[in-house]
Design an enzyme around this catalytic site. Structure first.
Site, PDB file in Angstrom:
ATOM      1  N   GLU A  59       0.840  -1.201   0.000  1.00  0.00           N
ATOM      2  CA  GLU A  59       0.000   0.000   0.000  1.00  0.00           C
ATOM      3  C   GLU A  59       0.874   1.250   0.000  1.00  0.00           C
ATOM      4  O   GLU A  59       0.662   2.186  -0.770  1.00  0.00           O
ATOM      5  CB  GLU A  59      -0.924  -0.016   1.224  1.00  0.00           C
ATOM      6  N   ARG A  82       0.148  33.937 -19.327  1.00  0.00           N
ATOM      7  CA  ARG A  82      -0.296  34.992 -18.401  1.00  0.00           C
ATOM      8  C   ARG A  82       0.692  36.176 -18.450  1.00  0.00           C
ATOM      9  O   ARG A  82       1.896  35.979 -18.211  1.00  0.00           O
ATOM     10  CB  ARG A  82      -0.391  34.418 -16.977  1.00  0.00           C
ATOM     11  N   GLN A  97      11.990  34.910 -12.686  1.00  0.00           N
ATOM     12  CA  GLN A  97      12.718  33.760 -12.164  1.00  0.00           C
ATOM     13  C   GLN A  97      12.006  33.107 -10.966  1.00  0.00           C
ATOM     14  O   GLN A  97      12.097  31.886 -10.776  1.00  0.00           O
ATOM     15  CB  GLN A  97      14.124  34.192 -11.750  1.00  0.00           C
TER      16      GLN A  97
END
Ligand SMILES: Cc1cc2nc3c(=O)[nH]c(=O)nc-3n(C[C@H](O)[C@H](O)[C@H](O)COP(=O)(O)OP(=O)(O)OC[C@H]3O[C@@H](n4cnc5c(N)ncnc54)[C@H](O)[C@@H]3O)c2cc1C
Length: 381
Positions: free
Chosen positions: A244, A270, A281
């Protein structure tokens, strides 16, 4: 070390991405808001072969190797934005099907696995109790021996898929005086009398799968439904948790890859201060860090699949992967929100949901603190 994939493996990954994008994302914002589990999507995943993946064909599965399975689950996470669904599927594959396949009798395998692989039944893993969370062996649920089986009494809490599960792998004390050596696992069918399930509990994320409680009140469990020998619960639990921990986040790796692609695309379009934000940066470095977390997560996951396929012990690697993948998905989800600004925060742009979903990952399958404990213990500390 050969890191290449075959044409067939890559084709499967592309197919699962297309399937997930086309079939699993519909109306997700509303389902997340309302906490709706969509059985139809579960069934579609079963029909695609997600649940059967590495289960042998003789038990209703597809008989894939582990690396192919993991690549498919990664692809599923890339195409499917519903992290609740991918958690539910991964939970059943690694915490229910795998222990039955490994420790079940032939009768148990033929009874449960074809039903679980086909989607006819849903499986849950019911270990946690109100006073036994990280300390799993402090459980209070008991299984008292009677003629032909056991009487189960107790209460499991915060169990994934509890409200919809047909069968649950349940841990109980058959010999409480022996502590962790007196624990046994059972395969309990939720239709049986003496099983009562609480409603789905409202939660921060992963809202498309129910999380709730299961009560056992004088529930008769036939001996045929005991998983492994009496008193073997701790060994079974440790062996199952290894799997798991290793693979429960396989689809999150795909989720991280999707987030990264979307952040790059957004940063390239954008505009602020007369240029695209990717030219700053602060933004591009953040995206570089996201890529690094994705790649290190991938490497840990693929290495584990290779080790498990080769039947090598991988306790350390399982906890390393679990810790790293859970924390990386949370960190990348946060960075995706930062990169998108207010669009990252508003529900309608469907960026913030990943962050809410990712928080659950640092808790379930062993908290990050517990993974660090396991790692430190293996390192001799
Ligand atoms: C989304 C979700 C899905 C889940 N699904 C399932 C499921 O399907 N089946 C199931 O059985 N359970 C499930 N759980 C429960 C989960 O496994 C437990 O919440 C988890 O093991 C932690 O237990 P707890 O919540 O009782 O926290 P606690 O164990 O009480 O821990 C509280 C805090 O103490 C810290 N802590 C505890 N012990 C130690 C220690 N020894 N060293 C350092 N720090 C420690 C923890 O890291 C944590 O920060 C789920 C939980 C979530 C959130």
């Amino acid at each position: 070390v050969d890191f290449s994939w075959t044409e067939a493996q890559l084709a499967l990954r592309d197919r699962v991405i297309a399937f997930a994008r086309d079939e699993l994302n519909g109306d997700l914002a509303r389902r997340d808001r309302d906490g709706t589990f969509l059985r139809e999507n579960w069934d579609k995943c079963a029909a695609f072969g997600v649940l059967g993946s590495f289960v042998p064909e003789a038990y209703g599965g597809r008989g894939m190797d582990l690396l192919t399975t993991v690549l498919m689950l990664e692809g599923l996470g890339y195409g499917c934005r519903d992290n609740g669904l991918t958690l539910g599927l991964n939970g059943q594959i690694w915490s229910v099907q795998r222990p039955i396949l490994r420790f079940g009798t032939e009768q148990q395998r033929t009874h449960f696995l074809p039903r679980l692989c086909s989607g006819e039944w849903i499986g849950a893993h019911a270990i946690t109790e109100p006073d036994a969370g990280s300390d799993v062996f402090a459980l209070k649920t008991t299984a008292r021996r009677v003629e032909g089986g056991y009487i189960l009494d107790g209460y499991k809490s915060t169990i994934g898929m509890s409200a919809v599960a047909d069968v649950a792998v349940v841990s109980a004390a058959t010999n409480p005086e022996r502590g962790s050596w007196g624990i046994t696992m059972f395969l309990v069918q939720t239709e049986w009398s003496g099983v009562r399930r609480g409603p789905a509990r409202p939660k921060m994320g992963l809202r498309t799968v129910p999380l709730g409680d299961i009560h056992f009140e004088g529930c008769f469990v036939p001996e045929t439904h005991r998983l492994g020998p009496e008193g073997s619960g701790m060994s079974l639990f440790n062996a199952s948790m290894d799997w798991e921990r290793a693979f429960i986040f396989a689809s999150h790796v795909g989720g991280m890859a999707r987030q990264l692609d979307e952040c790059i695309a957004f940063a390239k379009t954008r505009q602020q201060f007369g240029t695209t934000i990717g030219k700053f940066q602060a933004v591009s470095n953040r995206i570089a860090d996201m890529r690094l977390r994705l790649e290190t997560s991938r490497l840990l996951l693929y290495q584990l699949a290779w080790m498990k396929q080769a039947d090598r012990p991988a306790g350390l690697e399982s906890s390393l992967a679990n810790l790293h993948l859970a924390e990386c998905f949370a960190a990348n989800s946060m960075d995706a929100v930062r990169t998108h600004g207010a669009r990252g925060y508003l529900a309608e742009f469907e960026v913030e949901r990943d962050l809410r979903d990712a928080v659950g990952g640092v808790i379930y399958a062993g908290t990050s603190d517990i993974q660090r404990n396991v790692i430190a213990r293996i390192l001799g500390l």
